[in-house]
Design an enzyme around this catalytic site. Structure first.
Site, short mmCIF file in Angstrom:
data_model
loop_
_atom_site.label_atom_id
_atom_site.label_comp_id
_atom_site.label_asym_id
_atom_site.label_seq_id
_atom_site.Cartn_x
_atom_site.Cartn_y
_atom_site.Cartn_z
N GLY A 208 0.83 -1.21 0.00
CA GLY A 208 0.00 0.00 0.00
C GLY A 208 0.86 1.24 0.00
O GLY A 208 1.97 1.25 -0.54
N SER A 209 0.32 2.29 0.62
CA SER A 209 0.98 3.60 0.56
C SER A 209 2.16 3.70 1.52
O SER A 209 2.29 2.90 2.46
CB SER A 209 -0.05 4.67 0.93
OG SER A 209 -0.54 4.39 2.23
N GLY A 213 2.57 2.12 5.24
CA GLY A 213 3.76 1.32 5.54
C GLY A 213 4.47 1.82 6.79
O GLY A 213 4.93 1.03 7.62
N GLU A 230 5.65 -3.33 0.49
CA GLU A 230 5.59 -3.04 -0.95
C GLU A 230 4.80 -1.76 -1.08
O GLU A 230 3.57 -1.77 -1.00
CB GLU A 230 4.92 -4.20 -1.69
CG GLU A 230 5.65 -5.52 -1.47
CD GLU A 230 4.96 -6.70 -2.15
OE1 GLU A 230 4.11 -6.48 -3.03
OE2 GLU A 230 5.27 -7.84 -1.78
N CYS A 264 0.96 -0.11 -9.23
CA CYS A 264 2.12 0.22 -8.41
C CYS A 264 3.32 0.46 -9.30
O CYS A 264 4.14 1.33 -9.03
CB CYS A 264 2.40 -0.88 -7.41
SG CYS A 264 2.51 -2.49 -8.15
P1 NAP Z 1 -3.28 2.37 1.46
O1 NAP Z 1 -4.24 3.45 1.82
O2 NAP Z 1 -2.00 2.34 2.22
O3 NAP Z 1 -4.09 1.00 1.63
C1 NAP Z 1 -3.56 -0.25 1.29
C2 NAP Z 1 -3.99 -1.28 2.31
O4 NAP Z 1 -3.40 -0.95 3.55
C3 NAP Z 1 -5.50 -1.30 2.58
O5 NAP Z 1 -5.88 -2.59 2.96
C4 NAP Z 1 -5.62 -0.36 3.76
O6 NAP Z 1 -6.78 -0.58 4.52
C5 NAP Z 1 -4.40 -0.75 4.54
N1 NAP Z 1 -3.88 0.27 5.44
C6 NAP Z 1 -3.46 1.52 5.13
N2 NAP Z 1 -2.99 2.13 6.23
C7 NAP Z 1 -3.11 1.24 7.26
C8 NAP Z 1 -2.81 1.27 8.63
N3 NAP Z 1 -2.30 2.37 9.22
N4 NAP Z 1 -3.08 0.19 9.36
C9 NAP Z 1 -3.62 -0.91 8.80
N5 NAP Z 1 -3.92 -1.02 7.50
C10 NAP Z 1 -3.68 0.06 6.74
O7 NAP Z 1 -2.90 2.41 -0.04
P2 NAP Z 1 -3.84 2.79 -1.25
O8 NAP Z 1 -3.68 4.22 -1.52
O9 NAP Z 1 -5.20 2.29 -1.03
O10 NAP Z 1 -3.15 1.89 -2.37
C11 NAP Z 1 -2.34 2.40 -3.33
C12 NAP Z 1 -0.89 2.41 -2.89
O11 NAP Z 1 -0.40 1.09 -2.85
C13 NAP Z 1 -0.02 3.14 -3.86
O12 NAP Z 1 0.91 3.93 -3.17
C14 NAP Z 1 0.67 2.02 -4.61
O13 NAP Z 1 1.90 2.39 -5.19
C15 NAP Z 1 0.83 1.01 -3.54
N6 NAP Z 1 1.02 -0.33 -4.11
C16 NAP Z 1 2.27 -0.84 -4.12
C17 NAP Z 1 2.52 -2.09 -4.67
C18 NAP Z 1 3.90 -2.65 -4.73
O14 NAP Z 1 4.04 -3.81 -5.11
N7 NAP Z 1 4.95 -1.92 -4.38
C19 NAP Z 1 1.45 -2.81 -5.21
C20 NAP Z 1 0.18 -2.26 -5.19
C21 NAP Z 1 -0.03 -1.01 -4.62
P3 NAP Z 1 -8.10 0.31 4.30
O15 NAP Z 1 -8.49 0.15 2.91
O16 NAP Z 1 -9.06 -0.28 5.25
O17 NAP Z 1 -7.70 1.74 4.62
#
Ligand code: NAP
Length: 459
Positions: A208-209, A213, A230, A264
């Site tokens: 995720g973000s 992370g 990731e 991503c």
């Molecule tokens: P996000 O807000 O960080 O959410 C991703 C996941 O993490 C969701 O299940 C979210 O739950 C959970 N989450 C976020 N903050 C959390 C915390 N403090 N405690 C527990 N769980 C938490 O990311 P996004 O904006 O939805 O997704 C896009 C991001 O993911 C982009 O930055 C992208 O580059 C990255 N990504 C990276 C890869 C890689 O392989 N490097 C692959 C795919 C995506 P909730 O939905 O319940 O908030």
């Protein structure tokens, strides 16, 4: 009062799914059940675990016709692309294929005097936190090898795609994974952190973000829980003067715009050798101008809404700021009269530079900036001028030059004449703020197990 999670559909803003969040005590109990059930699962023969995971993957495939529109409703990807089963199956099958070799003991000595070997043992309970952008593929990268290696898995999927976690876990159970060994949990961020801090899991894989992370890493520090992270990216493309320009424009525009740019390893910035810059840009504009923005349930739509209105608004803000600072947009807004809310038109920007947010911060949307460069040195400097390092995509006919340039790029993966693809035989990894650890490949198994050494002296 029970808290609920709401999945707001990007198609029309309706509440598409709603689920109760698990209170902390319930989640704690669920994790304890996983811990209690894991040793019996790990004691089963590897071939049995592999077969069960393969069966579960096939069950997800059988449901694909229902899954495709469900995905469109949850996160906006057009139905014409047919869902994620291709990549989901490819990754899980590859990890199943290599399990025996990847998890085999490393034999050092087998003599009359001693047996010495290193065994890979499962961590115990693995928490998988998955994002919505490729909700099946990102989850299976860890879920399949973690289970095959003998771990119990708890899956906390994104609130945007709650049905995906349910479907994956349901298929695993139908295929024969015991209920407590594979669990889908709907929990808040606070509950997730509290569980990690208390040592409820032995390993956490977070996709995720960067902000998410960081929160997970802080929680994991309290219990020394192992982590795979990731995170975000700002992946560059570099088109050299000898590149096949048609292929480069096709590949890089697909990498930039597919899934409304919510990949991503999507292409977010492109550097082009000066001598082919104008021709390359012209081809890109022709390709992107043909996009069909609209309802993802309609078969002619090539570009659906972004998953949330706020994601589209962030890209609009980055684009507007860049234009105010001198960037030139090349895609005509008149082609996309339905640009509104989560529905965001694609855009190509030229006359950009690295002082602009759109060239530095992750956009995670359908916008890409293109800059001319005079040589490899300048291209490498520009590609490395980023806080991220996930992939870099080089376009040339000269594989040796690509490898040389690749050696100088701070990145997790170097591509030549392709982009935006996860090869399950190669390690999915990143550097800088993109994260830590190793997914997929034989190294993915190493991340999901711990080494245990045996030194058996014979007397
Ligand atoms: P996000 O807000 O960080 O959410 C991703 C996941 O993490 C969701 O299940 C979210 O739950 C959970 N989450 C976020 N903050 C959390 C915390 N403090 N405690 C527990 N769980 C938490 O990311 P996004 O904006 O939805 O997704 C896009 C991001 O993911 C982009 O930055 C992208 O580059 C990255 N990504 C990276 C890869 C890689 O392989 N490097 C692959 C795919 C995506 P909730 O939905 O319940 O908030």
């Amino acid at each position: 009062m029970t808290e609920t999670l709401k999945c707001i559909s990007p198609i029309d803003g309706r509440v598409y799914a709603e689920r109760a969040l698990m209170p902390l005590e319930e989640a704690r109990a669920a994790a304890a059940r996983a811990r209690a059930a894991q040793p019996a699962w790990a004691a089963r023969p590897l071939a049995e675990r592999v077969d069960i995971v393969r069966r579960a993957v096939a069950l997800v495939g059988e449901a694909n016709d229902e899954i495709v529109p469900e995905l469109a409703w949850q996160m906006g990807r057009p139905v014409r692309y047919g869902g994620e089963f291709g990549g989901f199956n490819e990754r899980a099958s590859y990890m199943a294929d290599i399990a025996e070799e990847a998890l085999a003991d490393i034999r050092i000595e087998d003599s009359d005097t001693a047996g010495r070997y290193i065994r890979r043992v499962p961590h115990g309970v693995v928490l998988v936190v998955a994002p919505w952008n490729y909700p099946y593929m990102t989850a299976i990268n860890t879920v399949a090898p973690a289970l095959i290696a003998g771990n119990a898995v708890m899956l906390k999927h994104a609130s945007q795609t709650p049905l995906v976690g349910e479907r994956i876990i349901c298929a695993l159970r139908d295929a024969g994974v015991p209920d407590d060994v594979a669990q889908n949990i709907f929990v808040s961020h606070d509950t997730t952190s509290a569980l990690i801090e208390a040592g409820a899991f032995d390993f956490v894989n977070f996709t995720g973000s960067v902000g998410g992370g960081r929160a997970i890493a802080r929680a994991a520090a309290a219990s020394f829980t192992g982590l795979g992270l990731e995170l975000g990216g700002k992946d560059p493309g570099y088109v050299m003067e000898d590149a096949d320009l048609d292929a480069a424009a096709d590949g890089l525009m697909d990498g930039a715009m597919f899934n409304s740019g919510q990949c991503c390893c999507g292409i977010e910035r492109i550097y082009v050798a000066e001598s082919v810059y104008d021709a390359f840009v012209e081809k890109c504009v022709a390709i992107v101008s043909k996009a069909k923005l609209g309802n993802p349930l309609e078969p002619e739509t090539t570009m659906g809404p972004m998953a949330q209105v706020r994601f589209a608004d962030l890209v609009r803000a980055q684009t507007a700021e860049a234009i105010a600072a001198g960037a030139k947009p090349l895609i005509d807004p008149a082609l996309f009269p339905n640009d509104c809310g989560a529905y965001l038109m694609p855009q190509i920007l030229i006359d950009v530079d690295h002082s602009m947010r759109v060239m530095r911060e992750e956009s995670f949307g359908p916008v890409v900036g293109i800059m001319p460069v005079k040589d490899d040195d300048e291209a490498v400097a520009m590609m490395n001028d980023s806080e991220y390092g996930l992939t870099a995509s080089l376009w040339t006919k000269d594989a040796e030059r690509a490898a040389r340039v690749g050696d100088r790029i701070e990145t997790g993966t170097v591509f030549m004449n392709r982009c935006d693809y996860l090869d399950p035989a190669l390690c999915w990894t990143g550097c800088k703020n993109t994260g830590r650890g190793a997914g997929l490949s034989i190294l993915g198994y190493h991340a999901l197990t711990r080494p245990k050494s045996y030194h058996l002296k014979k007397v």
